[in-house]
Design an enzyme around this catalytic site. Structure first.
Site, mmCIF file in Angstrom:
data_model
loop_
_atom_site.group_PDB
_atom_site.id
_atom_site.type_symbol
_atom_site.label_atom_id
_atom_site.label_comp_id
_atom_site.label_asym_id
_atom_site.label_seq_id
_atom_site.Cartn_x
_atom_site.Cartn_y
_atom_site.Cartn_z
ATOM 1 N N ASP A 1 0.835 -1.200 0.000
ATOM 2 C CA ASP A 1 0.000 0.000 0.000
ATOM 3 C C ASP A 1 0.872 1.253 0.000
ATOM 4 O O ASP A 1 1.572 1.539 0.971
ATOM 5 C CB ASP A 1 -0.905 -0.010 1.236
ATOM 6 N N TYR B 1 3.262 9.895 -0.731
ATOM 7 C CA TYR B 1 4.382 9.282 0.000
ATOM 8 C C TYR B 1 5.697 9.476 -0.750
ATOM 9 O O TYR B 1 6.769 9.270 -0.186
ATOM 10 C CB TYR B 1 4.163 7.778 0.214
ATOM 11 N N HIS C 1 -7.342 9.802 -1.959
ATOM 12 C CA HIS C 1 -6.655 9.842 -0.668
ATOM 13 C C HIS C 1 -7.376 10.693 0.369
ATOM 14 O O HIS C 1 -7.365 10.378 1.557
ATOM 15 C CB HIS C 1 -5.224 10.353 -0.879
#
Length: 287
Positions: A45, A50, A108
């Site tokens: 994931d 990120y 997100h």
């Protein structure tokens, strides 16, 4: 519960995934994902924000495991929710990951041009570039605001979830449409109080497990997909080693009663979307 769950679109998802939030893209993500795959994880994931999708993809490519065996999730950042930007962002994720398709893509954050972004996800799913689509950080209030206007139901909603914050109202709302919950921070983000809770510690002694394994098994038996994160090889292994024991109904009930009904993150708080946009620019380092 088994080691996999079936989503409401018919696809299968491993019940334990390996999260890479806050693991830097300096070789650390590559090493951690390689370690996780070697330990037996088949669900990774990541997310655009990120900034480590490339290392995730490289680790998968170098793992020696066939693509079909590994379930990959990424998440579209709200900076790119306008339809054209979403399309470009999804193509960029495919390129960075080095994949022909992504198993699951989530929105997100539930702010801004959510409907445009969701339409882009639906179009990529129709084209076979994404297998399943879902959302993240949606409270019951935010779910009711957006999802009734979606053409396609989300397969999952990834939210903060752990024994002190069990999301019972949300789970009740989603159950009627067989939408599964994924837990980010399933160990309370390393919350020392949670990991030393007397009840959890006593169960760990009984089963010869550590506190984290008891928590993850509890969540798994509750039908929740868990995404523990670690860079320590022994912890990476132990977080996956939860399928050789089963908590009793009585133990499950006592663990359910640990719920305080409140987590660290409140997506309904005013200004969250604006704060995220002003603090996270995923294009700051674009070449």
């Amino acid at each position: 519960m088994t080691e996999t769950f079936t989503l409401n679109d018919g696809n299968t998802i491993p019940g334990v995934g390996f999260g890479v939030f806050l693991i830097p893209a300096d070789g650390s993500t590559y090493a951690a994902v390689k370690e996780a795959i070697a330990a037996g994880y088949r669900h990774i994931d990541t997310a655009q924000v990120y900034l480590n999708e490339k290392e995730v993809g490289q680790a998968i490519a170098d793992s020696g495991i066939s693509r079909e065996e590994i379930f990959v999730t990424t998440k579209l950042w709200l900076q790119d929710y306008a339809y054209d930007l979403a399309v470009k962002g999804l193509e960029t994720s495919l390129a960075k990951l080095g994949l022909d398709y992504i198993d699951l893509v989530l929105l997100h954050q539930p702010y801004g041009e959510v409907h445009d972004a969701w339409r882009a996800l639906e179009d990529f799913k129709a084209a076979g570039k994404i297998k399943s689509i879902g959302v993240s950080n949606m409270t019951p209030k935010l779910w009711q605001k957006f999802v009734p206007n979606f053409m396609t139901l989300p397969a999952v909603n990834q939210v903060e979830l752990h024994p002190y914050s069990q999301q019972k109202e949300l789970r009740q709302l989603l159950a009627k449409d067989n939408v599964l919950l994924e837990a980010w921070g399933p160990l309370g983000q390393g919350d020392a109080k949670l990991l030393s809770d007397p009840l959890i510690v006593s169960l760990a002694k009984k089963y010869g497990k550590d506190a984290g394994q008891i928590i993850l098994r509890f969540e798994n038996q509750e039908g929740i997909i868990v995404l523990p994160k670690s860079t320590k090889p022994e912890r990476i292994k132990s977080n996956l080693d939860i399928f050789d024991f089963t908590l009793t109904d009585e133990e499950m009930e006592v663990l359910q009663n640990l719920d305080k009904g409140q987590g660290k993150h409140d997506p309904d708080a005013p200004g969250v979307g604006e704060w995220l946009l002003s603090n996270y620019d995923i294009h700051a380092f674009d070449e």
